[in-house]
Write a protein that holds these residues in place. Sequence first.
Motif, PDB file in Angstrom:
ATOM      1  N   ARG A 267      44.265  65.773 109.125  1.00  7.46           N
ATOM      2  CA  ARG A 267      45.402  66.220 108.320  1.00  7.46           C
ATOM      3  C   ARG A 267      45.809  67.640 108.693  1.00  7.46           C
ATOM      4  O   ARG A 267      46.997  67.935 108.839  1.00  7.46           O
ATOM      5  CB  ARG A 267      45.058  66.125 106.841  1.00  7.46           C
ATOM      6  CG  ARG A 267      46.214  66.506 105.950  1.00  7.46           C
ATOM      7  CD  ARG A 267      45.893  66.259 104.507  1.00  7.46           C
ATOM      8  NE  ARG A 267      47.005  66.702 103.681  1.00  7.46           N
ATOM      9  CZ  ARG A 267      46.904  66.952 102.402  1.00  7.46           C
ATOM     10  NH1 ARG A 267      45.752  66.761 101.782  1.00  7.46           N
ATOM     11  NH2 ARG A 267      47.936  67.373 101.719  1.00  7.46           N
TER      12      ARG A 267
ATOM     13  N   ILE B   3      42.106  76.210 103.052  1.00 13.82           N
ATOM     14  CA  ILE B   3      42.135  74.918 103.750  1.00 13.82           C
ATOM     15  C   ILE B   3      42.060  75.139 105.254  1.00 13.82           C
ATOM     16  O   ILE B   3      41.284  74.480 105.957  1.00 13.82           O
ATOM     17  CB  ILE B   3      43.402  74.122 103.365  1.00 13.82           C
ATOM     18  CG1 ILE B   3      43.289  73.629 101.926  1.00 13.82           C
ATOM     19  CG2 ILE B   3      43.633  72.961 104.333  1.00 13.82           C
ATOM     20  CD1 ILE B   3      44.578  73.085 101.348  1.00 13.82           C
TER      21      ILE B   3
ATOM     22  N   ASN C 271      40.243  64.953 106.710  1.00 10.71           N
ATOM     23  CA  ASN C 271      40.646  66.337 106.440  1.00 10.71           C
ATOM     24  C   ASN C 271      40.989  67.065 107.743  1.00 10.71           C
ATOM     25  O   ASN C 271      41.996  67.780 107.817  1.00 10.71           O
ATOM     26  CB  ASN C 271      39.545  67.097 105.704  1.00 10.71           C
ATOM     27  CG  ASN C 271      39.335  66.602 104.296  1.00 10.71           C
ATOM     28  OD1 ASN C 271      40.212  65.974 103.706  1.00 10.71           O
ATOM     29  ND2 ASN C 271      38.171  66.874 103.747  1.00 10.71           N
TER      30      ASN C 271
ATOM     31  N   TYR D 225      38.744  74.381 107.966  1.00 13.99           N
ATOM     32  CA  TYR D 225      38.916  73.437 109.072  1.00 13.99           C
ATOM     33  C   TYR D 225      37.757  73.559 110.070  1.00 13.99           C
ATOM     34  O   TYR D 225      37.172  72.564 110.465  1.00 13.99           O
ATOM     35  CB  TYR D 225      40.259  73.688 109.769  1.00 13.99           C
ATOM     36  CG  TYR D 225      40.373  72.996 111.094  1.00 13.99           C
ATOM     37  CD1 TYR D 225      40.782  71.671 111.168  1.00 13.99           C
ATOM     38  CD2 TYR D 225      40.049  73.649 112.274  1.00 13.99           C
ATOM     39  CE1 TYR D 225      40.867  71.018 112.379  1.00 13.99           C
ATOM     40  CE2 TYR D 225      40.142  73.007 113.492  1.00 13.99           C
ATOM     41  CZ  TYR D 225      40.546  71.690 113.541  1.00 13.99           C
ATOM     42  OH  TYR D 225      40.614  71.051 114.739  1.00 13.99           O
TER      43      TYR D 225
ATOM     44  N   THR E 245      35.615  63.640 106.055  1.00  9.49           N
ATOM     45  CA  THR E 245      35.736  64.901 106.773  1.00  9.49           C
ATOM     46  C   THR E 245      36.716  64.758 107.929  1.00  9.49           C
ATOM     47  O   THR E 245      37.546  65.638 108.163  1.00  9.49           O
ATOM     48  CB  THR E 245      34.346  65.362 107.288  1.00  9.49           C
ATOM     49  OG1 THR E 245      33.460  65.467 106.169  1.00  9.49           O
ATOM     50  CG2 THR E 245      34.428  66.708 107.976  1.00  9.49           C
TER      51      THR E 245
ATOM     52  N   ASP F 286      34.600  72.221 108.618  1.00 11.51           N
ATOM     53  CA  ASP F 286      34.681  70.762 108.572  1.00 11.51           C
ATOM     54  C   ASP F 286      34.426  70.161 109.938  1.00 11.51           C
ATOM     55  O   ASP F 286      33.749  69.137 110.069  1.00 11.51           O
ATOM     56  CB  ASP F 286      36.055  70.294 108.073  1.00 11.51           C
ATOM     57  CG  ASP F 286      36.226  70.414 106.579  1.00 11.51           C
ATOM     58  OD1 ASP F 286      35.212  70.587 105.872  1.00 11.51           O
ATOM     59  OD2 ASP F 286      37.376  70.321 106.118  1.00 11.51           O
TER      60      ASP F 286
END
Length: 128
Positions: free
Chosen positions: A67, A9, A64, A13, A61, A16
């Motif tokens: 977050r 994740i 994400n 990043y 996106t 993304d």
Amino acid sequence: MTIEEIKKILESYTLDKKYYNELIVDLEEMKSKYSKLSTKYGSVDLLNLELNRVAKLSEKTLQNIERVESTINSLAQPSKDILYFKYIKKVPNHNIAMRLNYSLPRIYQLINVAIKEFAVMYSKIDGE
């Protein structure tokens, strides 16, 4: 979530972020084309559908990205700085050690601690 899933994740990043920036550029280009074509030919339904699709992709996106950033920002120091430098600024580990005045082995330890803390906070946001 496992530590490996959290690392993925965090590592995704950056991708993304790049993807989001490219989507925004594409969206602006499509809006310009849509505006020109709709003026010339009236309604252009297919282009409008594509604009909506890209807008939804960019929204997901961005969620994400936000977050990950908000989770990192919610961490205590030094975890916050370490993950910020490592995953948001993409600073190599040896430079993080120099910036934060830690030895390289200590930075590796702190990265592992920070990732575990990130996992806890990220799961709380997810409601797991």
